[in-house]
Structure formats: C-alpha cells, structure tokens
Design an enzyme around this catalytic site. Structure first.
Site, PDB file in Angstrom:
ATOM      1  N   TYR A  42       1.149  -1.563   0.332  1.00  0.00           N
ATOM      2  CA  TYR A  42      -0.163   0.170  -0.053  1.00  0.00           C
ATOM      3  C   TYR A  42       0.602   1.211  -0.138  1.00  0.00           C
ATOM      4  CZ  TYR A  42      -4.046   3.049   1.585  1.00  0.00           C
ATOM      5  OH  TYR A  42      -4.910   4.057   1.614  1.00  0.00           O
ATOM      6  N   LYS A  85       0.696   4.138  -3.307  1.00  0.00           N
ATOM      7  CA  LYS A  85       0.305   5.237  -2.678  1.00  0.00           C
ATOM      8  C   LYS A  85       0.987   6.613  -3.228  1.00  0.00           C
ATOM      9  CE  LYS A  85      -3.849   4.465  -1.851  1.00  0.00           C
ATOM     10  NZ  LYS A  85      -4.762   5.149  -2.478  1.00  0.00           N
TER      11      LYS A  85
END
EC number: 4.2.1.119
Length: 900
Positions: free
Chosen positions: A165, A169
């Site tokens: 993640y 991101k």
C-alpha cells in the site's frame, strides 16, 4: 445549489464511488451541477467479488435529488479506459478525474507474497495510470482537466504491514507530479491528497472516538476546490482530516559539498561532515530549498572542484571487511562503481547484470584479489531469489543489498503505451520488492543487514516524459519507508538514495553542460558505502533509518517532508468556499511548520491541531469553572474511597480537594502557552512532560470557583538540534477576589523540534524550589514508606478531570506509540504520591517532581520519603515493573500546619 463554486455541466469521473469517500464525492459534485460517472466494481475491501449494486444505489440517490449520474462497473486496472469511455459516450467529455478506488492486503513484509504486493499496486497505482492515460487526450484537446490522486500517510511516511500500500500510494504522488508538469500548458491541474478519513479501509484500524471526527465529508471540500475551473493550484500535496487542511512540500537540506576527486572523496570524508549533510541551515555554497526539481548540480560541482582535498576525520570505515554485498545492474554505470567501492573497503561482491557482469568482476579481482567478486547474470524481475542464492552458494551469507538495476522508457504521457508502463515498473519497483523479499529471512536470522534502494529525483519531484519512471521511483521510496520501519526491529537498516550521475541510462537525458561537468558515478558510491556501514549508525548521533538522500557531483543532501501550519475548520459542514477563503492559511509555510517523519507523527499532529481548534473555541474566555462535584471527581481519580468522606462527600465538615488539584487549571491552560509558535517543527506526538512544579498561594485550594490562568514562556531552548525544551510559568487567579491561588511551572521536552536563536528564551525567572536538585539520600532508610495499588480503571476515571488524551484510554493509540496498553497520566501518579505525603506529613506549600517513567493502571506504587527540615525529598517506584517513575522530587511543608 450550495455556495458559488458551480460544476454545472462539468463531467466528473470518480472511481471507487460506491461507498465511503467516493460516494460523498459523487453526491457533492452532483449537488453542484456536475454530471457524474459513479464507478465501483462492488468487490470486498480485499478486492474480491463483483456487485453492481453499490454504484447503482449512489446513482439512484443522485437522481432522486435531481442530479445527473451514470454507473460504471469496470475494474480500474483491467478496464480503466472503459470507465472514461462511459463518460465520453454518455456526456461527450471528461473534466475531472478522482482516482479514489483502492483495496488493502495488509500483512507484514516477512509474510507478504508477490501476489499481495502486485494486487495492491495494480489497483491503486496502475489503476490511477490507466484512468489518467485514458482521460489525457480528451483533457488536452479541451485545454481543461483536473485530476486528483489519492495518496495516504502510509505512502508518504511508511506504515507497518503496508509495504504494498505504501509503494502504491507514494507511486501515485510521483505520477501526479509528472502529470502536473506535462499538463501545465494544457490547463490540466494534477494534485495529490493524503486523507485520513473514515472509510471501509480505516474503520478497522482507527479507534471509534477518532473515527467520529474523520467523516469523509471533511475531505470533500478541499477536493471540490482543487478541481474547480477557477482554481490554478497544481503539482501539490495535501494532508487533511477531521477539518484540518495542510499542504506538504519537499524540504532539501543545504547539505555539504566535497572535492569530488575520488582520492579523498571517501565514506570517511562524508561521515566527518555528516552533521552538515543533515542540518537544514543555509550555507555559503547552498541554501535549504523547497524544490520542485533536482539541485543545481552544475553550480554545486563547480564550487566543489575548487575545494581542497577532503578531511578524512578520525573514524576509519572497517566494518565492511569480508561483508557480502549484492549489487544489481552492476555491469556498468552506478552499479559498477558501487561494486568497485565496496571491494575497495574489503567486501565480497556479487556483481549482478543481465548482460555482462564478467568484465566488472575481472576488473575488481585484478584490483583487490581473486575471489573478491563473482558474476551473476540472473534477471532481477523473474529470478531475484537466484541472485541471492548465488551469494549464499559462494560466500555462505549476504549482508548488504544494493537495488540499483533500472531501465528507461521515456515518452510524453500522451504517447505512453501500457507495455512501457509495465516494463519500467517491473524492473524498478517489482525487482526491488523481490530482491528485498529474498534477503529478508536471511537478514532476520542474522539480526543484521543493510538495504540501499535507489529512487530518483524524477520520483521525488516528477519529470516531463517520465510518468512510468517517476511512479516506479516514487513507489520505491514509499516501499522503503515501510520496510525500514519493519526492519528496524530486526536489525535491518534500509535507506534510499536519489543519485545524479552520468551513466549509459542517463546520457540520453543529460544536457550538454551536465555532460561537460562529468558527473562520475564515483561521486555517488562513497555515500552508498557509508550507508552500508556500522560506523555511520554508531557515530552519526542518531540511527540513520528510512532516510532519503540526494547525491552527486561531490554534494550530499537530505530530503524530507515539511508541512504547513494549515487551517482547521470546526464547522459541522465545511464548504469549498471556506477552503477558498482560507487558502493562504492552508498553504502557510511562514510559521509553525512541522517535519513529520512517520504516520503516527503526522496523524497525531493533525488530530492535535483539530483538538486545539475545538479547545480554543470552548476556552475563548480562558476561564476554568469548577464545583465540589469536580473536586470529588478529582479526589476519586487519585484513589480516594467512600470511607474518606472528607474527600468524597461535599457535606462533610472537613471536605476538601487534595492540594495537587492546583495542576488541573494548569493543565487546562497549557494550550495557551502556544508551544507550536515557540519552537519549529512542534509535534504533539513527540512531547514529553519532563518536570512539574507548583506553589499554593492560599492555605488550601478552594472547593469551587472560577479561575483564570495566565501562561508565559520562561525558557525556550534548543537541545543540540535534536529537541527543544520549553518551560512555562502559569499563574492561576480567582476571578472574584483577583487573588493568586496557585503558581505552576511545567517543563516540556519536544523531540525533533528545533529552536532557532531568534526564538530562544533564557531569562525567564524560575521559582527557586523548581530548579533545585533533590537527590534521595543513598544508604539512608526512608522516614516514611507507603505502598499504593493503582486501579485498572484509574486512568479512565482520572481523565474525567480534564486530560482527555486518548493515550490514557485507547489501546489502539497506545500501541501506535509503542505502549502495550494505555498509560496512567503522569499528573495522576504525582497526585497519588502527594496524597500519601499529605496524609503523613500534613500540608505543603510547594511541590516539584521529575517524570522518569510511565505507570500502567493496575501497577503498584511505592512512595519513599526522607524529611530534611521543612523539605521532604521523595521518590516513587513502580514495583510491578521495578522502575523509578518520579524522581528529583520534594515537597516544602507548610510551617503553620504540617506534622513537623
């Protein structure tokens, strides 16, 4: 229609809009006249399944309210272009794209599979690419477009268990920065947001009381403002939550220049000037910058070449001798240079290159002895474990991994093809993941290891024609931040470099001036060698983990985030017009900036700003009103029982509040000291309450009344650039009688804060008793001892006296700041100890303590005291954990009533 920022006839595409933040976006845009494409695959949070119902329900809600919307059920990463096709087919254009869709696959890096890594990157990062790429030609031809990429604090700072993640991101930030540069001339604005909002993805992570403030409604106003046709903001990053809106920007240190001659430009020379590299003061040759592009290396190398030979310092780098290093992409350029430099310092080197590692191996072995280097030609993308196995087979271990391999596939975004996107992501990002994954169990078993990952200034700042490369390199940075956090517990040190050097890969993009200045790879490698050394960790002053360095041309600098002071709205409903009106506050970097380095620091600073804004509203008059009920509640919080009626029954003839109640109005007034104005980089999460002093100016504390506390700084001092010390003086007056009731001094230590000379305060008058040292008399039996058992629920009760810091009640938050369970308030420990002294010795006039450790509710405390004339020196020990919790402590007895 609310407000005056209209989106009438604008076409807005929102991914992941079936619920949470995406749904609120859709409703808000539609309410302001936009035509909305509501995309949602309808899967689970983990990304499985497919259900069109979620998108349909949102569309129905919009239509019932008189708005215009259509649903789309395509996958962002598999069929992103079809989502844009829906907008074109239904409405003939696309004006705004909100890349919001996402999934989670949280797991520690040690357990993360390549599939779990890839699936998150595919949905977030590749999904963002696919949608943006499909919308780009329409936005260019329209000469209008607005794109928002949804990043996350986990991407900016790293977060345990989210390597996938974090990579995805942060990759979106690099992509947005590049698209902003390419889109500028076509009126296409591209920005990134890092929201902390209540959604399916956060509701299982954050505690309920915090979630209450984190409604997605508090995120939407900024996004509406950023995507409006009148807004010109682009290439910016914003953190927002619970009504707080702040801007993030890069801050690059002035760094240090060295004579780039490899004879004296060594790891030792860099270590000798490490403090200069990592401080952010302006220097004669360079200033601290807040850049959107790489340093002026041509200027820096020109200055560097004029310097005398570099001083080597007193520390010799010896820890690399016989260490085993794997360097990828080492057949030439930077990788070759790194390999040679490691060999120069006694290391064994695995030279990996898919084309020709052999010539470099031959060169190294001629210089440093047969067997110093061995070749490896496995593919970094598909055969990463075999590269590490080469090292194990030959040397039986591996100590250092340098992820350096890379390719370029530069194209303007309009012309970029999917295969060019995936090729660059695989070689840079996925190989970095796979190789780090391959060494992880080895390093974990050894309890030691170094990983140096290679990002790029294109990844940090974006670069025209490099959307793929910028995204991959930014993703490596986010990935590295997370594995640095996870590795620190295992003795694994991870850092990141952004090199500037002339190589076969960069020759095609270097200017003539850069080529003439000869930015040799040897001007980068000494820093890489130093980052892999134990000497750096030992002698640098603080551990160097998860840091980002820009390097080249004889210059080294550190790069970090800086956040604006920001703006907090305390309104229940925030409109984008309020954002517009307060834009100067949101983007204000002139005061109260912070440099958050972790998700916890950032989130705590955000929530503290929100709490402060709400508190300021509630305490506009600065008054502290209390009754006997508050006194009883305070006494109960210190362990008083129904058997002690003088403390718990307001009609008892001897009813009184314990003397330490004097700290309660002090605590309520600490916000008025405005520590965020007194120091630079103030972060509430990094604040420690060091010492407390108070003097009672009346024989007893009144059991009811209205008080006003005036605060002023007595000392504001810098502690070697690593922390700040703030001492505040607090005078508490009775509003009715105007008499001084109590005087407090609180000493606060703020880690990571800095006090520039012009902000220092040294001449504040301290109370004499507050600055005395009170050492317990060693070898002397205490005059008095008391053992007190705290209650498991004591913190829950004490907090009702006004200290609602969730650290004392919320297990999730306590664990986030490295406590196994919530801790007892330090002022509660003080009150419990002082009650025992009060009952044994009688009234006192002054009290001073130093907080030296935490107490957990339910622990047993032992108070030891030694009377020395009118002064009682005491110490409080947590016997459950055998630690001293209050030290350098004393009370000065009241001459009139004390049991002398």
């Amino acid at each position: 229609m609310p407000g005056n920022l209209s989106f009438k006839d604008r076409v807005v595409v929102i991914t992941g809009a079936g619920g949470g933040l995406g749904k609120v976006y859709a409703l808000a845009y539609a309410s302001r006249g936009a035509k909305v494409v509501v995309n949602d695959l309808g899967g689970t949070l983990g990304g499985s399944g497919h259900n069109s119902k979620a998108a349909d329900l949102v569309v129905d809600e919009i239509k019932k309210a008189g708005g215009i919307a259509v649903a789309n059920y395509d996958s962002v990463n598999e069929n992103g272009e079809k989502i844009i096709e829906t907008a074109i087919k239904e409405f003939g254009r696309v004006d705004v794209l909100i890349n919001n869709a996402g999934i989670l696959r949280d797991v520690s890096f040690a357990k993360m599979t390549e599939r779990e890594f890839a699936s998150v990157v595919d949905v977030h990062l590749t999904g963002g690419y696919k949608l943006s790429r499909a919308a780009w030609p329409y936005m260019r031809s329209q000469k209008f477009g607005r794109i928002i990429n949804t990043a996350s604090p986990a991407g900016l700072f790293g977060n345990f268990g989210q390597a996938n993640y974090s990579a995805a991101k942060m990759g979106l930030v690099g992509l947005a920065e590049t698209l902003a540069k390419e889109g500028a001339k076509y009126n296409i604005n591209v920005n990134s947001i890092a929201p902390l909002a209540r959604s399916r993805m956060t509701e299982n992570v954050l505690p309920p009381h915090i979630l209450k403030q984190l409604g997605p409604e508090k995120i939407v106003p900024l996004v509406l403002y950023l995507t409006h046709e009148s807004t010109k903001v682009s290439n910016s990053i914003f953190e927002l939550a619970a009504g707080f809106f702040g801007q993030l920007r890069w801050e690059r240190s002035s760094g240090q220049i060295f004579n780039p001659d490899p004879k004296t430009y060594t790891p030792e020379a860099i270590l000798n000037k490490w403090k200069e590299i990592t401080d952010y003061r302006d220097k004669p040759f360079n200033k601290t910058q807040h850049p959107y592009q790489l340093s002026d290396y041509n200027d820096l190398i020109t200055k560097a070449k004029k310097l005398p030979p570099n001083e080597q310092g007193s520390v010799k780098i010896k820890s690399l001798c016989n260490k085993v290093v794997v360097v990828t992409g080492a057949g030439g350029g930077l990788g070759k240079s790194h390999a040679i430099w490691f060999a120069r310092y006694g290391a064994k080197v695995v030279v990996n290159d898919i084309k020709d590692p052999f010539s470099v191996v031959e060169e190294i072995n001629k210089l440093y002895g047969e067997g110093t280097a061995i070749p490896d030609s496995h593919d970094v993308v598909t055969e990463a474990p075999l590269i590490i196995q080469t090292a194990i087979s030959k040397f039986q271990r591996v100590d250092i991994l340098v992820n350096n391999a890379g390719i370029l596939r530069d194209k303007s975004f309009l012309k970029m093809k999917d295969e060019e996107w995936f090729a660059v992501l695989k070689v840079h990002l996925f190989s970095t993941f796979s190789l780090s994954k391959a060494v992880w169990p080895i390093f974990t078993k050894q309890k030691s290891g170094f990983i140096i990952n290679t990002t790029s200034t294109s990844g940090i700042y974006g670069n025209f024609g490099q959307a793929n490369y910028a995204a991959a390199k930014a993703a490596i940075l986010g990935f590295s931040k997370t594995i640095a956090l996870e590795g620190a517990k295992r003795g694994i040190i991870v850092n990141v470099i952004a090199p500037h050097a002339e190589t076969a890969m960069t020759k095609t993009i270097f200017s003539e001036k850069e080529l003439s200045n000869h930015f040799d790879a040897s001007q980068v490698s000494p820093l890489v060698v130093l980052l892999a050394s134990e000497e750096l960790q030992k002698y640098s002053g603080r551990r160097v983990i998860g840091q980002l360095f820009e390097v080249g041309g004889g210059w080294c600098g550190q790069t970090r985030w800086q956040r604006s002071s920001g703006y907090v709205s305390i309104k229940e409903t925030i409109e984008p017009e309020e954002i517009k009106e307060n834009w100067n506050h949101i983007t204000d970097f002139s005061r109260n900036t912070i440099n958050p380095s972790s998700t916890e620091e950032s989130s705590m600073a955000t929530l503290q700003a929100v709490q402060k804004a709400h508190s300021s509203k509630e305490l506009d008059d600065g008054l502290f009103k209390y009754t006997t009920k508050d006194c009883i509640l305070y006494n109960l919080g210190l362990g008083c029982t129904s058997k002690e009626l003088k403390y718990t029954y307001e009609n008892d003839p001897d009813f009184q509040v314990l003397p330490t109640f004097a700290v309660i109005p002090f605590m309520q007034a600490t916000a008025t000291l405005a520590m965020d104005n007194l120091v630079d980089n103030f972060n509430y999460a990094m604040l420690l309450h060091g010492e407390q002093y108070f003097k009672l100016c009346t024989p007893t504390m009144p059991s009811n009344g209205t008080l006003k506390t005036l605060a002023k700084p007595l000392q504001v001092l810098d502690k070697n650039g690593k922390a700040a010390l703030v001492v505040g003086g607090f005078e508490t007056y009775d509003i009715k009688t105007k008499k001084l009731i109590a005087y407090n001094e609180g000493s606060f230590f703020i880690r990571g804060a800095h006090v520039p000379p012009e902000k220092e305060v040294r001449d504040g008058k301290r109370a004499k008793f507050a600055v005395q040292n009170f050492e317990v008399p060693h070898g002397k039996v205490p005059d008095f001892e008391a053992e007190i058992s705290t209650n498991k629920d004591q913190a829950a009760l004490y907090r009702l006296s006004g200290d609602f810091n969730p650290l004392h009640i919320d297990p999730t938050l306590a664990k986030a700041v490295k406590f196994p369970t919530p801790i007892l308030h330090g002022l509660c420990t003080l009150g419990i100890s002082a009650k025992a002294l009060f009952e044994h010795y009688g009234p006192y006039e002054e009290l001073k303590v130093r907080f030296t450790n935490v107490v957990f509710p339910g622990d047993t405390l032992k108070v030891k005291a030694w009377k020395q004339g009118s002064v009682v020196v005491f110490q409080t020990i947590d016997t459950t954990r055998n630690v001293i919790v209050l030290d350098n402590a004393a009370v000065k007895l009241s001459q009139a009533k004390s049991k002398l």
